[in-house]
Scaffold this motif. Sequence first.
Motif, short mmCIF file in Angstrom:
data_model
loop_
_atom_site.label_atom_id
_atom_site.label_comp_id
_atom_site.label_asym_id
_atom_site.label_seq_id
_atom_site.Cartn_x
_atom_site.Cartn_y
_atom_site.Cartn_z
N THR A 191 60.23 68.02 -32.76
CA THR A 191 60.56 66.77 -33.46
C THR A 191 59.40 66.38 -34.37
O THR A 191 59.58 65.98 -35.52
N ARG A 192 58.19 66.49 -33.84
CA ARG A 192 57.01 66.21 -34.66
C ARG A 192 56.89 67.20 -35.81
O ARG A 192 56.52 66.84 -36.93
N GLU A 193 57.20 68.48 -35.56
CA GLU A 193 57.14 69.49 -36.61
C GLU A 193 58.05 69.13 -37.78
O GLU A 193 57.71 69.38 -38.93
N VAL A 194 59.21 68.55 -37.47
CA VAL A 194 60.14 68.12 -38.52
C VAL A 194 59.56 66.94 -39.29
O VAL A 194 59.57 66.89 -40.52
N LEU A 195 59.08 65.93 -38.56
CA LEU A 195 58.69 64.66 -39.18
C LEU A 195 57.32 64.68 -39.83
O LEU A 195 57.07 63.91 -40.76
N HIS A 196 56.43 65.54 -39.38
CA HIS A 196 55.07 65.55 -39.92
C HIS A 196 55.05 65.80 -41.43
O HIS A 196 54.49 64.98 -42.18
N PRO A 197 55.66 66.87 -41.94
CA PRO A 197 55.66 67.06 -43.40
C PRO A 197 56.48 66.01 -44.14
O PRO A 197 56.16 65.66 -45.27
N VAL A 198 57.54 65.50 -43.50
CA VAL A 198 58.35 64.45 -44.13
C VAL A 198 57.51 63.21 -44.38
O VAL A 198 57.52 62.62 -45.48
N VAL A 199 56.76 62.77 -43.37
CA VAL A 199 55.89 61.60 -43.50
C VAL A 199 54.86 61.80 -44.60
O VAL A 199 54.65 60.93 -45.46
N LEU A 200 54.21 62.95 -44.63
CA LEU A 200 53.18 63.21 -45.63
C LEU A 200 53.77 63.27 -47.04
O LEU A 200 53.19 62.74 -47.99
N TYR A 201 54.92 63.90 -47.17
CA TYR A 201 55.57 64.02 -48.49
C TYR A 201 55.96 62.65 -49.02
O TYR A 201 55.78 62.35 -50.20
N GLU A 202 56.48 61.80 -48.15
CA GLU A 202 56.91 60.47 -48.58
C GLU A 202 55.73 59.53 -48.82
O GLU A 202 55.84 58.57 -49.59
N GLU A 203 54.60 59.81 -48.20
CA GLU A 203 53.41 59.00 -48.46
C GLU A 203 52.79 59.34 -49.81
O GLU A 203 52.34 58.46 -50.54
N HIS A 204 52.75 60.64 -50.16
CA HIS A 204 52.12 61.03 -51.43
C HIS A 204 52.58 62.43 -51.82
O HIS A 204 51.97 63.42 -51.44
N ARG A 205 53.69 62.49 -52.58
CA ARG A 205 54.23 63.79 -52.98
C ARG A 205 53.23 64.60 -53.79
O ARG A 205 53.11 65.82 -53.65
N GLY A 206 52.50 63.92 -54.67
CA GLY A 206 51.58 64.63 -55.56
C GLY A 206 50.47 65.36 -54.84
O GLY A 206 49.98 66.38 -55.32
N ARG A 207 50.04 64.82 -53.68
CA ARG A 207 48.96 65.47 -52.93
C ARG A 207 49.47 66.08 -51.62
O ARG A 207 48.71 66.24 -50.66
N PHE A 208 50.75 66.42 -51.60
CA PHE A 208 51.36 66.91 -50.36
C PHE A 208 50.64 68.15 -49.82
O PHE A 208 50.30 68.21 -48.63
N MET A 209 50.43 69.16 -50.66
CA MET A 209 49.80 70.38 -50.16
C MET A 209 48.39 70.11 -49.65
O MET A 209 47.95 70.69 -48.66
N ASP A 210 47.68 69.20 -50.31
CA ASP A 210 46.33 68.84 -49.88
C ASP A 210 46.36 68.18 -48.50
O ASP A 210 45.65 68.58 -47.58
N PHE A 211 47.23 67.16 -48.34
CA PHE A 211 47.30 66.45 -47.07
C PHE A 211 47.90 67.32 -45.97
O PHE A 211 47.49 67.26 -44.81
N MET A 212 48.89 68.13 -46.33
CA MET A 212 49.48 69.04 -45.35
C MET A 212 48.42 70.03 -44.86
O MET A 212 48.29 70.29 -43.66
N GLY A 213 47.67 70.57 -45.80
CA GLY A 213 46.62 71.52 -45.44
C GLY A 213 45.54 70.89 -44.57
O GLY A 213 45.11 71.48 -43.58
N LYS A 214 45.11 69.69 -44.94
CA LYS A 214 44.04 69.03 -44.17
C LYS A 214 44.49 68.65 -42.76
O LYS A 214 43.77 68.88 -41.79
N THR A 215 45.69 68.05 -42.65
CA THR A 215 46.14 67.63 -41.32
C THR A 215 46.45 68.83 -40.43
O THR A 215 46.05 68.87 -39.26
N ARG A 216 47.14 69.83 -40.97
CA ARG A 216 47.44 71.01 -40.15
C ARG A 216 46.20 71.84 -39.91
O ARG A 216 46.04 72.44 -38.86
N GLY A 217 45.30 71.86 -40.90
CA GLY A 217 44.04 72.58 -40.72
C GLY A 217 43.22 71.98 -39.59
O GLY A 217 42.69 72.70 -38.73
N MET A 218 43.10 70.64 -39.57
CA MET A 218 42.36 69.99 -38.48
C MET A 218 43.08 70.17 -37.15
O MET A 218 42.45 70.32 -36.10
N GLU A 219 44.40 70.16 -37.20
CA GLU A 219 45.18 70.39 -35.97
C GLU A 219 44.86 71.75 -35.38
O GLU A 219 44.59 71.88 -34.18
#
Length: 397
Positions: A107-135
């Motif tokens: 459930t978290r795997e589904v919602l995690h990228p959705v939340v990040l994309y809706e917060e800032h589409r333009g920096r999605f890959m950056d935020f996705m990389g940072k959050t998953r990288g730290m994870e």
Amino acid sequence: MNRNIKIVLAVSVLFGASTGIYEFVLPYYLDEQGLSYQEMGTVFAVAAAGMLLLRVLMGRLADLWGRKPFYGLSLGGSAVAMWLTPMSSTVAGLSVLKTLREAMFLTREVLHPVVLYEEHRGRFMDFMGKTRGMEFLFQAGGTLIAGATFAALGTGGNLKLGAVMLAVACTAFLIVFRERQREEHESRRPTRVRDLFSWDMHYNLKVITVSFFIFNIGMWCSHSFIMPLFFSKKFAVSPEAVSWVMVLHRVTIALPLLLAGTLKIRNLKGAYIWALTAEGAVLSASALVPSFYGASAVWLLHDLIGAGIWIPVQNLIIQDYTRPERRALEVSKLMAYAGIGTIVGPWLAGVLSEHVNVSAPFFASGLLMILAAMALLPLRLDQSRMEAPAEAAQRAE
């Protein structure tokens, strides 16, 4: 980085640490209970099957009622499953708890990228990389903790420690995160059962679903219960020694993910295919190396040159081709259909380990990942659409 992104990052750290403990300790706990390879495969396969329906329902409910309650539930539910696991020793009981944990995890795997994309589409890959990288980096830390405390806490104590981390993450998220108001459009329309499981999604999402299904068979053939046991059983090394391999395993995926925001990838389809192919080739090769250090060194390359690159690319493509009003549902359906492969993978690992040898799942895993890469060839990406996020990020800077 706003308040919501910061709390998601903090949660990713705690979630990663608890996951590192869980994934390292659980196979040894199952081994302590006297389960055979095939029984271990059954536990993992039942869990994968049991969470498919719930995952789709959670995605649709998140479109209706918001992301926050279900993201929080995923953390709290995972904590409960981890805390109760040491209290069970039967295949049936462990299967139920594993199912609960996987349903919440995914459930978290589904919602995690959705939340990040809706917060800032333009920096999605950056935020996705940072959050998953730290994870993943803190998954390494969790594995290191489990290895260091293996003798003192045992498998049960470590599982409860991971549960406490998740409880803290859940509490912090529910207090700090502020749901962003979304345009509802069709999200409030009544949902028929057939809509939940229909194949109604963009062509590119269908292609990724097929590829990801094959990938999941391969992934879970080598990254389920057999992952630490491969090194322990084949090379007769201690759990403490294996824990260092698992630590490096997470570091090697964290590093490229942390740098995802700096990658200037123009051909997303090509990067996706080549990274997945490279990962598969390395995994198969590691099964053929006869020494512990050599096999470990080769195996550790698979995420560094593979998943660390294709994960943010895949997620960007998926988010860009989902409809805003049904984004969580469409992502959950894609992952649910592809997740059927997670049922087959552990079962296949159990059969191959039992009837061939412990190296066979790793070799088969790599071949399946290469096949998954070939299944991506029909993708038809709109280049202008793919370039829009990068341009938006540049305007925001």
